[in-house]
Design a protein around this motif. Structure first.
Motif, PDB file in Angstrom:
ATOM      1  N   VAL A   1       0.852  -1.199   0.000  1.00 15.33           N
ATOM      2  CA  VAL A   1       0.000   0.000   0.000  1.00 15.33           C
ATOM      3  C   VAL A   1       0.883   1.244   0.000  1.00 15.33           C
ATOM      4  CG1 VAL A   1      -1.642   1.374   1.341  1.00 15.33           C
ATOM      5  CG2 VAL A   1      -2.024  -1.072   1.081  1.00 15.33           C
ATOM      6  N   GLY A   2       1.956   1.211   0.788  1.00 15.45           N
ATOM      7  CA  GLY A   2       2.889   2.335   0.806  1.00 15.45           C
ATOM      8  C   GLY A   2       3.513   2.592  -0.562  1.00 15.45           C
ATOM      9  N   GLU A   3       3.788   1.525  -1.296  1.00 14.05           N
ATOM     10  CA  GLU A   3       4.388   1.650  -2.635  1.00 14.05           C
ATOM     11  C   GLU A   3       3.387   2.115  -3.682  1.00 14.05           C
ATOM     12  OE1 GLU A   3       6.025  -2.183  -3.549  1.00 14.05           O
ATOM     13  OE2 GLU A   3       7.454  -2.114  -1.892  1.00 14.05           O
ATOM     14  N   THR A   4       2.158   1.600  -3.610  1.00 11.69           N
ATOM     15  CA  THR A   4       1.174   1.856  -4.667  1.00 11.69           C
ATOM     16  C   THR A   4       0.236   3.012  -4.360  1.00 11.69           C
ATOM     17  OG1 THR A   4      -0.446   0.306  -3.743  1.00 11.69           O
ATOM     18  CG2 THR A   4       1.160  -0.586  -5.328  1.00 11.69           C
ATOM     19  N   GLY A   5       0.065   3.339  -3.074  1.00 13.53           N
ATOM     20  CA  GLY A   5      -0.877   4.378  -2.702  1.00 13.53           C
ATOM     21  C   GLY A   5      -2.325   3.936  -2.799  1.00 13.53           C
TER      22      GLY A   5
END
Length: 123
Positions: A34-38
């Protein structure tokens, strides 16, 4: 050389932080993605996980900690998204540090287990 021969054994702990709260590789990988993809949905797709499962895992974490692990904005295709809160970032960093320490401390045991796998391949 096959992928199986290049893999090294790895400890990926599951932590029981309370009666109804655990934290392990699945939740950490989801938070990291989630942190990588938003996006929760993009993270779920990348991990091959149904969106509902991803949402339930995040909800479990949000209910187990005093503050949320993600900030979310509703918007669907035209907007919205998700980002790690300070707590979410701290969980990922702390888990990664623990995983690193456990793997370093368990090198002898992991090597012994790897030898057992190698013995099976020779048969």
């Amino acid at each position: 050389m096959s992928a199986a021969k290049t893999l090294r054994p790895l400890v990926r702990p599951r932590l029981y932080l309370g009666k109804e709260l655990s934290l392990g590789p699945g939740k950490i990988d989801l938070l990291r993605k989630v942190g990588e993809t938003g996006s929760i949905s993009a993270a779920a797709r990348a991990l091959g996980m149904p969106y509902k499962r991803a949402w339930l895992l995040i909800d479990t974490l949000n209910r187990g900690f005093p503050t949320p692990v993600l900030d979310t904005a509703i918007g669907g295709r035209s907007g919205g998204g998700a980002r790690l809160t300070a707590l979410g970032e701290t969980l990922v960093k702390a888990y990664d540090a623990l995983e690193t320490k456990l793997n370093a401390a368990a090198q002898d045991e992991l090597a012994a287990l790897q030898k057992l796998v190698a013995l099976r391949r020779r048969r």
